[in-house]
Structures are given as C-alpha cells and as structure tokens.
Design a protein around this motif. Structure first.
Motif, PDB file in Angstrom:
ATOM      1  N   ILE A 233      -1.455   9.170   2.587  1.00  0.00           N
ATOM      2  CA  ILE A 233      -1.010   9.258   1.195  1.00  0.00           C
ATOM      3  C   ILE A 233      -0.573   7.880   0.695  1.00  0.00           C
ATOM      4  N   PHE A 234       0.151   7.137   1.512  1.00  0.00           N
ATOM      5  CA  PHE A 234       0.591   5.790   1.131  1.00  0.00           C
ATOM      6  C   PHE A 234      -0.599   4.899   0.775  1.00  0.00           C
ATOM      7  N   LEU A 235      -1.610   4.859   1.648  1.00  0.00           N
ATOM      8  CA  LEU A 235      -2.737   3.960   1.412  1.00  0.00           C
ATOM      9  C   LEU A 235      -3.651   4.434   0.291  1.00  0.00           C
ATOM     10  N   ALA A 236      -3.587   5.728  -0.054  1.00  0.00           N
ATOM     11  CA  ALA A 236      -4.409   6.262  -1.144  1.00  0.00           C
ATOM     12  C   ALA A 236      -3.716   6.169  -2.496  1.00  0.00           C
ATOM     13  N   SER A 237      -2.440   5.851  -2.510  1.00  0.00           N
ATOM     14  CA  SER A 237      -1.626   5.989  -3.716  1.00  0.00           C
ATOM     15  C   SER A 237      -1.240   4.636  -4.322  1.00  0.00           C
ATOM     16  N   PRO A 238      -0.667   4.640  -5.536  1.00  0.00           N
ATOM     17  CA  PRO A 238      -0.193   3.398  -6.139  1.00  0.00           C
ATOM     18  C   PRO A 238       0.875   2.678  -5.318  1.00  0.00           C
ATOM     19  N   ALA A 239       1.496   3.370  -4.389  1.00  0.00           N
ATOM     20  CA  ALA A 239       2.525   2.745  -3.559  1.00  0.00           C
ATOM     21  C   ALA A 239       1.981   1.572  -2.752  1.00  0.00           C
ATOM     22  N   SER A 240       0.667   1.542  -2.514  1.00  0.00           N
ATOM     23  CA  SER A 240       0.069   0.482  -1.689  1.00  0.00           C
ATOM     24  C   SER A 240      -0.785  -0.477  -2.510  1.00  0.00           C
ATOM     25  N   ASP A 241      -0.506  -0.617  -3.797  1.00  0.00           N
ATOM     26  CA  ASP A 241      -1.377  -1.412  -4.663  1.00  0.00           C
ATOM     27  C   ASP A 241      -1.425  -2.902  -4.318  1.00  0.00           C
ATOM     28  N   PHE A 242      -0.475  -3.404  -3.549  1.00  0.00           N
ATOM     29  CA  PHE A 242      -0.540  -4.818  -3.145  1.00  0.00           C
ATOM     30  C   PHE A 242      -0.643  -4.946  -1.625  1.00  0.00           C
ATOM     31  N   VAL A 243      -1.104  -3.885  -0.989  1.00  0.00           N
ATOM     32  CA  VAL A 243      -1.365  -3.888   0.455  1.00  0.00           C
ATOM     33  C   VAL A 243      -2.875  -3.957   0.623  1.00  0.00           C
ATOM     34  N   ASN A 244      -3.372  -4.943   1.347  1.00  0.00           N
ATOM     35  CA  ASN A 244      -4.813  -5.122   1.415  1.00  0.00           C
ATOM     36  C   ASN A 244      -5.230  -5.765   2.741  1.00  0.00           C
ATOM     37  N   GLY A 245      -6.292  -5.230   3.325  1.00  0.00           N
ATOM     38  CA  GLY A 245      -6.856  -5.785   4.555  1.00  0.00           C
ATOM     39  C   GLY A 245      -6.056  -5.484   5.802  1.00  0.00           C
ATOM     40  N   GLN A 246      -5.139  -4.534   5.719  1.00  0.00           N
ATOM     41  CA  GLN A 246      -4.238  -4.254   6.833  1.00  0.00           C
ATOM     42  C   GLN A 246      -4.701  -3.052   7.661  1.00  0.00           C
TER      43      GLN A 246
END
Length: 258
Positions: A233-246
C-alpha cells in the motif's frame, strides 16, 4: 496534515501472478485501500476463483477485473495491456509479481530451467513494464512495484539461477527509476523474506530447513502474507511519491544480520 496518503480510491492496479500467494495478497491489500484490482495470470479458471474469493471477502465486484495472458510472451503482453486500456481500464499501479522457482545445484542445473527462470522472473518485468509505462508517462504519473526477494542480496545453495534473477530485479528497478522518474513515475521493489506460500511449500514442510529459517531470522518466524500489505500500500500510494529505485525488504531482519 494529509489524511489520504494511503488512499487508492479511483486508481487501477494490474497485478501479475495474482491468482495465489504473494500476488493475491497484494491484490487484497490494494483492494482494501480502495483500488480497482485487475488480476493477471495464465489460467482463467484460477483467476475467476481468486476474483470470487475477493468478492467473498467483501470487495465490491465493480472493483475486480481479470486478464489472462502470458507475461513471458512479449506479443501476448502487448495485446493484453492494449485490450485493457482499450476497454477503458486505468493502470495507475503495476505490480510485477509473477515468478517461479527451480532448485538444483548449479553444476546439475537444467538449461531449460534456467531459461524458464529468466523468462518468468526477469524478462516478464521488462515486457509488462515496457507495455504499461508509455501510458503512465503520457499521464505523468504511475507506480511500478517489482517483487524481488532477500535473494536480491543473499545466495543459498541450490538456487543460484533464482538468485541471479532476483539480483537483476533489484538493478532493473534502479534502471527503470533512472529512465522514468523524470516523467513522474515511482518504481520500487519489495524484497520478501521467507514466506509461507505455495512457492515455498517444500521448504515449509522440511523440518531441518524450518528450524534453520527460524534461527536465521531475527524475528524468529516465517513471513505471513498479510505482512506484505503495508509495504504494498505504501509503494502504491501518494505516501511514497518521493521514494524511487528502492528495494524494501519485508524479511523479519534477515538481510540485516549475518
């Protein structure tokens, strides 16, 4: 303060290998957060059973779809994705989950098994992501979640080719980020530890391996499928909008210790 960071209402999620195991668990999680989930697999009967199960768990039938195509076949993938988009489906979230396992010492490994692992565990991510990404790029947003493993980091006897595919998944995730982040896409991976799933049935039922695993894992247990819901849910949601390549490891601590 934002209260909708984890809200997926109005978003469409395509999940490969979704008829059982980790894929189905992720479908449960995303549907529970409000997404319309599109279950993919190679058996329509199994997909229908999975859809029935979601409905039985209270998911509105209007938020469940199925699509049957072979993720290892590029032409089949393109046709399947085009058909979905042509029918008006949205693919805001792509979960590349389809995967297989083959076990044997490397010197005895069958070439056909190597080819099957590469096709399903690695090439499928390329085919499906390449088919979906242009539509995300055009829209300026999208989430791609690749399913890796603790074998992105660790090797174990008898599964060297599987380990090779999962190491490649980690780096393909980084490569997708390098090419597509500038278009507004976030591409990350989940690295499950040892989970009690059909793929690991032989290991779960092996008393020696079960004892080793419980001792090796700081949390002292096998993963259960609901343990993956939060990361998905975290990676699919706006909560992870600045998480990338992790790659986020959901593993009870295995990769953190020796």
């Amino acid at each position: 303060m934002q209260h909708n960071l984890f809200d997926l209402a109005g978003r469409g999620a395509l999940i490969t290998g979704a008829s059982q195991g980790i894929g189905f668990a992720i479908a449960q999680a995303l549907a529970g957060a409000g997404a319309r989930v599109i279950l993919n697999g190679r058996s329509q009967d199994k997909l229908d059973q999975a859809a029935d199960r979601l409905r039985g768990e209270g998911v509105d039938a209007a938020r469940i779809g199925t699509t049957c195509f072979d993720v290892t076949d590029a032409a089949s993938v393109r046709a399947g994705v085009d058909a979905l988009l042509g029918s008006g489906e949205r693919i805001d979230i792509l979960v590349n989950n389809a995967g297989i396992q083959r076990r044997n010492p490397l010197e005895q490994f069958d070439d056909a098994d190597w080819d099957a692992l590469i096709a399903c565990n690695l090439s499928s991510l390329y085919h499906v992501s390449k088919a979906v990404a242009p539509h995300m790029i055009e829209r300026g947003s999208g989430k791609i979640i690749n399913i890796g493993s603790v074998q992105c980091e660790l090797a174990r006897p008898g599964i060297a080719p599987y380990t090779a595919t999962k190491g490649a998944v980690k780096n393909l995730t980084k490569g997708m980020c390098a090419d597509w982040a500038k278009y507004g896409l976030q591409i990350n991976a989940i690295g499950p530890g040892y989970f009690d799933t059909p793929l690991n049935k032989a290991l779960v039922e092996d008393p020696e391996f079960d004892a080793w695993l419980r001792k090796r894992t700081p949390a002292g247990r096998w993963g259960t499928l609901p343990d993956l819901h939060g990361a998905a849910i975290f990676l699919a949601s706006p909560a992870s909008d600045f998480v990338n390549g992790q790659t986020i490891y959901v593993d009870g601590g295995i990769v953190s210790v020796i």
